[in-house]
Design a protein around this motif. Structure first.
Motif, PDB file in Angstrom:
ATOM      1  N   VAL A 261      33.812 -32.338 -18.030  1.00 23.38           N
ATOM      2  CA  VAL A 261      32.782 -33.066 -17.096  1.00 23.38           C
ATOM      3  C   VAL A 261      33.725 -34.627 -16.214  1.00 23.38           C
ATOM      4  CG1 VAL A 261      30.908 -33.892 -15.912  1.00 23.38           C
ATOM      5  CG2 VAL A 261      30.872 -31.811 -17.071  1.00 23.38           C
ATOM      6  N   VAL A 262      33.676 -35.633 -17.733  1.00 23.41           N
ATOM      7  CA  VAL A 262      33.645 -37.095 -17.329  1.00 23.41           C
ATOM      8  C   VAL A 262      35.275 -36.992 -16.877  1.00 23.41           C
ATOM      9  CG1 VAL A 262      34.676 -38.713 -18.531  1.00 23.41           C
ATOM     10  CG2 VAL A 262      32.319 -37.679 -19.637  1.00 23.41           C
ATOM     11  N   LYS A 263      36.002 -36.065 -17.586  1.00 24.02           N
ATOM     12  CA  LYS A 263      37.899 -36.391 -16.982  1.00 24.02           C
ATOM     13  C   LYS A 263      37.692 -35.165 -15.893  1.00 24.02           C
ATOM     14  CE  LYS A 263      40.538 -36.269 -20.599  1.00 24.02           C
ATOM     15  NZ  LYS A 263      41.885 -35.346 -21.845  1.00 24.02           N
ATOM     16  N   GLU A 264      36.705 -34.248 -15.092  1.00 26.25           N
ATOM     17  CA  GLU A 264      36.573 -34.060 -13.508  1.00 26.25           C
ATOM     18  C   GLU A 264      36.380 -34.786 -12.811  1.00 26.25           C
ATOM     19  OE1 GLU A 264      37.493 -32.673 -10.984  1.00 26.25           O
ATOM     20  OE2 GLU A 264      37.690 -31.340 -12.835  1.00 26.25           O
ATOM     21  N   ALA A 265      35.347 -36.410 -13.008  1.00 26.43           N
ATOM     22  CA  ALA A 265      34.787 -37.232 -12.760  1.00 26.43           C
ATOM     23  C   ALA A 265      36.227 -37.844 -12.074  1.00 26.43           C
ATOM     24  CB  ALA A 265      34.257 -38.182 -13.442  1.00 26.43           C
ATOM     25  N   ALA A 282      38.870 -27.059 -18.777  1.00 24.56           N
ATOM     26  CA  ALA A 282      38.419 -27.554 -17.562  1.00 24.56           C
ATOM     27  C   ALA A 282      37.529 -25.945 -16.779  1.00 24.56           C
ATOM     28  CB  ALA A 282      39.637 -27.762 -16.703  1.00 24.56           C
ATOM     29  N   LEU A 283      36.450 -27.205 -15.921  1.00 28.57           N
ATOM     30  CA  LEU A 283      35.504 -26.532 -15.272  1.00 28.57           C
ATOM     31  C   LEU A 283      36.172 -25.676 -13.589  1.00 28.57           C
ATOM     32  CD1 LEU A 283      33.523 -29.938 -13.699  1.00 28.57           C
ATOM     33  CD2 LEU A 283      32.847 -28.535 -15.703  1.00 28.57           C
ATOM     34  N   PRO A 284      35.128 -25.127 -13.641  1.00 29.34           N
ATOM     35  CA  PRO A 284      36.076 -24.022 -12.703  1.00 29.34           C
ATOM     36  C   PRO A 284      35.764 -24.962 -11.126  1.00 29.34           C
ATOM     37  CG  PRO A 284      34.151 -22.956 -13.256  1.00 29.34           C
ATOM     38  CD  PRO A 284      34.797 -24.553 -13.878  1.00 29.34           C
ATOM     39  N   GLU A 285      36.783 -24.286 -10.800  1.00 28.69           N
ATOM     40  CA  GLU A 285      36.904 -25.002  -8.918  1.00 28.69           C
ATOM     41  C   GLU A 285      35.534 -24.992  -8.439  1.00 28.69           C
ATOM     42  OE1 GLU A 285      39.188 -27.050  -6.676  1.00 28.69           O
ATOM     43  OE2 GLU A 285      39.966 -25.763  -7.523  1.00 28.69           O
ATOM     44  N   GLU A 286      34.349 -24.548  -8.330  1.00 23.53           N
ATOM     45  CA  GLU A 286      33.301 -24.657  -7.332  1.00 23.53           C
ATOM     46  C   GLU A 286      32.340 -25.445  -7.881  1.00 23.53           C
ATOM     47  OE1 GLU A 286      32.829 -20.654 -10.687  1.00 23.53           O
ATOM     48  OE2 GLU A 286      34.691 -21.792  -8.998  1.00 23.53           O
ATOM     49  N   GLN A 287      32.761 -26.401  -9.017  1.00 24.41           N
ATOM     50  CA  GLN A 287      31.910 -27.248  -9.943  1.00 24.41           C
ATOM     51  C   GLN A 287      32.452 -28.852  -9.868  1.00 24.41           C
ATOM     52  OE1 GLN A 287      30.473 -26.232 -13.929  1.00 24.41           O
ATOM     53  NE2 GLN A 287      29.633 -24.066 -13.821  1.00 24.41           N
ATOM     54  N   ARG A 288      33.877 -28.431  -9.347  1.00 24.58           N
ATOM     55  CA  ARG A 288      34.196 -29.479  -9.508  1.00 24.58           C
ATOM     56  C   ARG A 288      33.674 -31.129  -8.400  1.00 24.58           C
ATOM     57  NH1 ARG A 288      40.468 -27.528 -10.253  1.00 24.58           N
ATOM     58  NH2 ARG A 288      39.939 -26.934 -12.280  1.00 24.58           N
ATOM     59  N   ALA A 289      33.801 -30.066  -7.469  1.00 29.33           N
ATOM     60  CA  ALA A 289      32.697 -31.003  -5.912  1.00 29.33           C
ATOM     61  C   ALA A 289      31.487 -31.261  -6.137  1.00 29.33           C
ATOM     62  CB  ALA A 289      32.646 -30.035  -4.650  1.00 29.33           C
ATOM     63  N   GLU A 290      30.743 -30.931  -6.829  1.00 30.29           N
ATOM     64  CA  GLU A 290      29.289 -31.218  -7.335  1.00 30.29           C
ATOM     65  C   GLU A 290      30.080 -32.786  -8.014  1.00 30.29           C
ATOM     66  OE1 GLU A 290      24.926 -30.548  -9.553  1.00 30.29           O
ATOM     67  OE2 GLU A 290      26.850 -28.906  -9.796  1.00 30.29           O
ATOM     68  N   VAL A 291      30.540 -32.737  -9.429  1.00 28.83           N
ATOM     69  CA  VAL A 291      31.015 -33.559  -9.898  1.00 28.83           C
ATOM     70  C   VAL A 291      31.659 -34.706  -9.505  1.00 28.83           C
ATOM     71  CG1 VAL A 291      32.538 -34.359 -11.880  1.00 28.83           C
ATOM     72  CG2 VAL A 291      31.150 -32.241 -12.161  1.00 28.83           C
ATOM     73  N   ALA A 292      32.702 -34.411  -7.993  1.00 31.59           N
ATOM     74  CA  ALA A 292      33.138 -35.829  -7.337  1.00 31.59           C
ATOM     75  C   ALA A 292      32.288 -35.906  -6.735  1.00 31.59           C
ATOM     76  CB  ALA A 292      33.950 -34.983  -6.568  1.00 31.59           C
ATOM     77  N   GLY A 293      30.914 -35.635  -5.768  1.00 35.65           N
ATOM     78  CA  GLY A 293      29.813 -36.195  -5.253  1.00 35.65           C
ATOM     79  C   GLY A 293      29.019 -36.937  -5.816  1.00 35.65           C
ATOM     80  N   LEU A 294      29.111 -36.358  -7.236  1.00 32.13           N
ATOM     81  CA  LEU A 294      27.830 -37.439  -7.937  1.00 32.13           C
ATOM     82  C   LEU A 294      28.201 -38.856  -7.964  1.00 32.13           C
ATOM     83  CD1 LEU A 294      26.445 -35.141 -10.597  1.00 32.13           C
ATOM     84  CD2 LEU A 294      25.113 -36.377  -9.102  1.00 32.13           C
ATOM     85  N   VAL A 295      29.574 -39.197  -8.112  1.00 26.80           N
ATOM     86  CA  VAL A 295      30.078 -40.241  -8.668  1.00 26.80           C
ATOM     87  C   VAL A 295      30.959 -41.025  -7.274  1.00 26.80           C
ATOM     88  CG1 VAL A 295      32.516 -40.823  -9.808  1.00 26.80           C
ATOM     89  CG2 VAL A 295      31.540 -38.698 -10.578  1.00 26.80           C
ATOM     90  N   ALA A 296      30.806 -40.265  -6.437  1.00 25.09           N
ATOM     91  CA  ALA A 296      30.853 -40.792  -4.858  1.00 25.09           C
ATOM     92  C   ALA A 296      29.491 -41.533  -4.280  1.00 25.09           C
ATOM     93  CB  ALA A 296      31.040 -39.988  -3.997  1.00 25.09           C
ATOM     94  N   GLY A 297      28.389 -41.540  -5.387  1.00 23.21           N
ATOM     95  CA  GLY A 297      26.945 -42.041  -4.672  1.00 23.21           C
ATOM     96  C   GLY A 297      26.888 -42.810  -5.611  1.00 23.21           C
ATOM     97  N   TRP A 298      28.298 -43.520  -6.998  1.00 22.92           N
ATOM     98  CA  TRP A 298      27.509 -44.773  -7.266  1.00 22.92           C
ATOM     99  C   TRP A 298      29.117 -45.797  -7.348  1.00 22.92           C
ATOM    100  CZ3 TRP A 298      28.666 -41.510 -12.842  1.00 22.92           C
ATOM    101  CH2 TRP A 298      28.270 -40.323 -13.445  1.00 22.92           C
ATOM    102  N   SER A 299      28.217 -46.656  -7.915  1.00 22.31           N
ATOM    103  CA  SER A 299      28.457 -48.007  -7.625  1.00 22.31           C
ATOM    104  C   SER A 299      29.860 -47.872  -8.980  1.00 22.31           C
ATOM    105  CB  SER A 299      27.914 -49.372  -7.577  1.00 22.31           C
ATOM    106  OG  SER A 299      28.490 -50.032  -7.248  1.00 22.31           O
ATOM    107  N   ILE A 300      30.472 -47.798  -8.487  1.00 21.74           N
ATOM    108  CA  ILE A 300      31.870 -47.622  -9.700  1.00 21.74           C
ATOM    109  C   ILE A 300      32.663 -48.432 -10.399  1.00 21.74           C
ATOM    110  CG2 ILE A 300      34.095 -46.684 -10.170  1.00 21.74           C
ATOM    111  CD1 ILE A 300      31.853 -44.538  -9.661  1.00 21.74           C
TER     112      ILE A 300
END
Length: 300
Positions: A261-265, A282-300
């Motif tokens: 999950v960390v590497k996916e992010a 590696a995460l299956p394709e269907e779970q990758r979008a959720e991780v990207a969405g979570l990270v997008a909501g953070w102050s990176i």
């Protein structure tokens, strides 16, 4: 030897960097260097090369030495380096000696991976490593809920360079008892199960916590540390709520996707490839979008 600067360094966000790979499966040195610089520029002041988030058990001995060298070179003058070592005693001692030669200040000793670990044997294992590098601070990584705090005190009686503990048993009450049985003020207590457990462990004696999430968002992890240092548990739990789903994904199915999950992010941010080594996957394709969405909501 004055160990107080090393103790002070441990009372922080102890970052566990990932080990990025190229398409052919080798270590991606430029990406590794860039990720380390990003951590340091983000305010991280202690890093653990060859930790579990760095896929310690999937790396060869030569690769572990490379990771140590890359980290020491990048961190020199900017952060303390706490090198992960483990496996059999000669291998762990050789890694600790290499860390010392390269300029690292401390080693973190992975929980012995063996089907039969006695408490006396646990002490013997760590004593052999600590005595081989008396100039380095030594931090045992405790994952065994049956280990008695008194055994840690016994170890430190013969090895004064054992100065801290990465405690990773998912039981805050057990941690509080273990720390007091060993000596609450004698050691630096690092919550070894990262941000989700940090508030409860700080409430019972921890002053630092490890983090894999910090690879993705250093500011998020440091915000939690700032709140915990101020005993502002309301603010800390706001951070906790923000990162809960991300950490739950990592912890699911006995942490099967902890590194994944960390590497996916990081991949979603364009910082490294998502590749991990077996037995991770590696995460299956269907779970990758959720991780990207979570990270997008953070102050990176």
């Amino acid at each position: 030897m004055d160990l107080s600067p090393l103790k002070a360094a441990l009372a922080d966000v102890v970052a566990i960097p990932v080990t990025p790979f190229t398409e052919d499966g080798s270590i991606d040195v430029p990406a590794h260097q860039a990720l380390l610089r990003r951590l340091l520029d983000g305010g991280v002041r202690i890093v653990t090369p060859n930790g579990n988030t760095g896929e310690f058990y999937a790396l060869t001995p030569d690769e572990r030495r490379t990771v140590t060298e890359l980290t020491v070179e990048e961190a020199r003058g900017r952060a303390t380096v706490l090198v992960g070592v483990g496996h059999d005693v000669p291998t762990a001692v050789a890694a600790a000696e290499h860390a010392r030669e390269r300029g690292a200040e401390m080693v973190m000793v992975h929980q012995p991976v063996h089907p039969y670990v006695s408490q006396d044997g646990w002490v013997d294992y760590h004593r052999a490593i600590a005595r081989a590098v008396p100039e380095l601070g030594v931090v045992p990584y405790v994952r065994n809920p049956l280990l008695a705090g008194e055994r840690l005190a016994e170890l430190a009686d013969s090895c004064p360079n054992v100065i801290g503990v990465k405690y990773a048993v998912p039981d805050a009450a057990r941690f509080g008892a273990f720390a007091r049985d060993a000596g609450l003020e004698r050691f630096v207590w690092v919550a070894g199960l990262a941000e989700l457990y940090a508030p409860s462990y700080f409430a019972t004696g921890a002053t630092g916590f490890t983090s894999g999430l910090v690879n993705v968002a250093p500011g998020v992890s440091l915000a939690m540390l700032e709140a915990l240092r101020a005993s502002d548990y309301v603010a800390a739990m706001k951070v906790w709520e923000q990162i809960r789903r991300f950490e739950d994904l990592r912890a699911d199915r006995q942490s099967a996707n902890n590194v994944t999950v960390v590497k996916e992010a990081l991949a979603s941010l364009g910082l490294c490839r998502r590749d991990v080594r077996a037995p991770s996957r590696a995460l299956p394709e269907e779970q990758r979008a959720e991780v990207a969405g979570l990270v997008a909501g953070w102050s990176i």
